[in-house]
Enzyme design. Structure first.
Site, PDB file in Angstrom:
ATOM      1  CD  GLN A 180      -2.838  -1.199   2.367  1.00 33.99           C
ATOM      2  OE1 GLN A 180      -2.651  -0.481   3.342  1.00 33.99           O
ATOM      3  NE2 GLN A 180      -3.812  -2.091   2.321  1.00 33.99           N
ATOM      4  CG  ASP A 326      -3.957  -9.783   3.436  1.00 33.27           C
ATOM      5  OD1 ASP A 326      -3.503  -9.138   4.404  1.00 33.27           O
ATOM      6  OD2 ASP A 326      -4.204  -9.264   2.336  1.00 33.27           O
ATOM      7  CE  LYS A 353      -1.347  -6.528   7.137  1.00 37.17           C
ATOM      8  NZ  LYS A 353      -1.169  -5.698   5.931  1.00 37.17           N
ATOM      9  NE  ARG A 357      -6.421  -9.596   9.863  1.00 38.09           N
ATOM     10  CZ  ARG A 357      -6.508  -9.227   8.605  1.00 38.09           C
ATOM     11  NH1 ARG A 357      -5.457  -9.354   7.806  1.00 38.09           N
ATOM     12  NH2 ARG A 357      -7.638  -8.768   8.109  1.00 38.09           N
TER      13      ARG A 357
END
Ligand code: S3P
Length: 448
Positions: A180, A326, A353, A357
């Site tokens: 990103q 992910d 995230k 997580r």
């Protein structure tokens, strides 16, 4: 808020498709908006995150034709994708927004759009929901400021005020591997007065680079970094979005772990910067065949045929981490069913995230009986451990919600996953797809 009741007991069988790739859907809109001409995007993922990008771009004066009404991801609709037409306004044709641009819960929207807005001669405010407002934005603000944009953050978080304009090219080494942030700098580089170079500590997903090249943007890829030349006009492109590997991963794991299963997932994007989990699962012993390999607008696609099988533990760390970032909550679940001790390291990024997580995955999988411990940068998991049904919570994190639903397909007795609307952030139709394969899942609405 709704919850999901899941039971084990039936093998998964059949052939399905998964919705379009989330990362590519965002980029098709963003790059289409600053290209010249009409880009037709088919297989676009109408998930909540991508719809946030669509709304922000409309707020910047971009005309985007959508089906009417656009399918509601919260109703499980849109799993087949939709076709959109983006009327590109060219690099310099965006309009000043009338009010704040709401990125919802989407980090990709906020970070990539920041790169484009840094090059615009007007002020924009980017806001997000409570979850997004907890995520770090200094990582994108710092390089954009170096390029000359005025970016005001709120203690390193959203809301962001961006006063863009004349930018200078920079040579920037990313302190953390992030597609990103890399993409935001490349997009800002289109507006700079000289070339911009971005260097990554390890390679991350390269969808922005592929699309920029396909649109004629002046991007050169060398061993030492990515170099974008400013000012090159982007040409509109017809984009066919492949199935999202990160969504397919839930079905691959379910078919691997539920005894007797045999599932084919057709038309999945298998860009090697995304498929680290495929390599890990195969190395653990999973039966996955990659068939009918082809190309979908510069992105590799294939059908994946998966048969259930037994797995062995392994160590996961190093340069593969960004290629499966992910999928790590899901791989932690896989590790509970693999023989031996699985160690996942070098994944501290998981803490920033949609949720932390590492903490949320450990807390919820333990409720199901998993032997899992948190480490600062990952997990240690012992297996195989029989799971038992329990009440678990997604914490509003789509990937955790789906990981827990897959766990429920393995557990004895009923598993109830609470707060599952978030599945719409990336995989509309998840519940229906698993049901079509034979999974026992039932959605229940609860009064708040
Ligand atoms: C994404 C990049 C990754 C990934 C996210 C989507 C993208 O984030 O986790 O789901 O589309 O570029 P980071 O760039 O923060 O690693």
């Amino acid at each position: 808020m709704s919850s999901l009741s899941v039971r084990s007991g039936t093998p998964l069988r059949g052939r399905v498709r998964v919705p379009g790739d989330k990362s590519i859907s965002h980029r098709a809109l963003l790059l289409g908006a600053i290209a010249e001409g009409e880009s037709r995007v088919s297989g676009f993922l109408p998930a909540a995150d991508c719809l946030a990008t669509l709304r922000c771009l409309r707020g910047l004066g971009v005309k985007i034709e959508t089906p009417s009404p656009i399918p509601s991801p919260y109703a499980g609709e849109g799993s087949q994708g939709v076709t959109l037409i983006v009327h590109g306004r060219g690099l310099h044709g965006l309009h000043p927004p009338q009010g704040p641009l709401d990125c919802g819960g989407s980090g990709t929207t906020m970070r990539l759009l920041s790169g484009i807005l840094a090059g615009q001669p007007f002020r924009s405010v980017l806001t997000g929901n409570a979850q997004l407002s907890r995520r770090p934005m200094a990582r994108v603000a710092i390089p954009l400021r170096q390029m000359g944009a005025r970016v005001t953050d709120t203690d390193g978080h959203a809301p962001l005020l961006i006063e863009g304009g004349h930018l200078r090219g920079i040579d920037y080494t990313l302190p953390v591997a992030s597609a990103q942030v890399k993409s935001a700098i490349l997009l800002a580089g289109l507006y700079a007065d000289g070339p911009t170079t971005v260097r990554e500590p390890v390679p991350t997903r390269d969808h922005t680079e592929r699309m920029l090249q396909a649109m004629g943007g002046g991007l050169r890829i060398a061993d030492c970094g990515l170099r974008i030349e400013p000012g090159e006009r982007l040409q509109a492109l017809d984009i066919v979005v492949p199935g999202d590997f990160s969504s397919a991963a839930f079905l691959i794991v379910a078919a691997t772990l539920v005894p007797g299963s045999e599932v084919t997932i057709a038309g999945v994007g298998v860009n090697p910067t995304r498929t680290g989990a495929l390599e890990v699962l195969k190395a653990m012993g999973a039966h996955i065949e990659v068939k009918n390999e082809g190309d979908c607008g510069g992105e590799p696609v294939a059908d994946l045929r998966v048969r259930a099988g037994e797995l062995s533990a392994m160590e996961i760390g190093g340069a593969i981490i960004p290629r499966l970032i992910d999928e790590l909550p899901l791989l932690a679940l896989v590790a509970t069913q693999a023989r031996g001790m699985t160690v996942i390291r070098d994944a501290a990024e998981l803490r920033v995230k949609e949720t932390d997580r590492i903490a949320t995955t450990v807390a919820e999988l333990r409720k199901l009986g998993a032997q899992i411990e948190a480490r600062p940068d990952g997990f240690v998991v012992r297996g195989p451990t029989p799971l038992r049904g329990a009440e678990v919570d997604s914490h509003g994190d789509h990937r955790l919600a789906m990981t827990l639903a897959v766990a429920g397909l393995l557990a004895e007795e009923e598993t109830r996953v609470h707060d599952v609307e978030c599945i719409a952030d990336s995989f509309p139709g998840f519940v229906e797809t698993l049901r079509r394969l034979g999974g026992k899942l039932k959605t229940q609405n609860r009064a708040c």
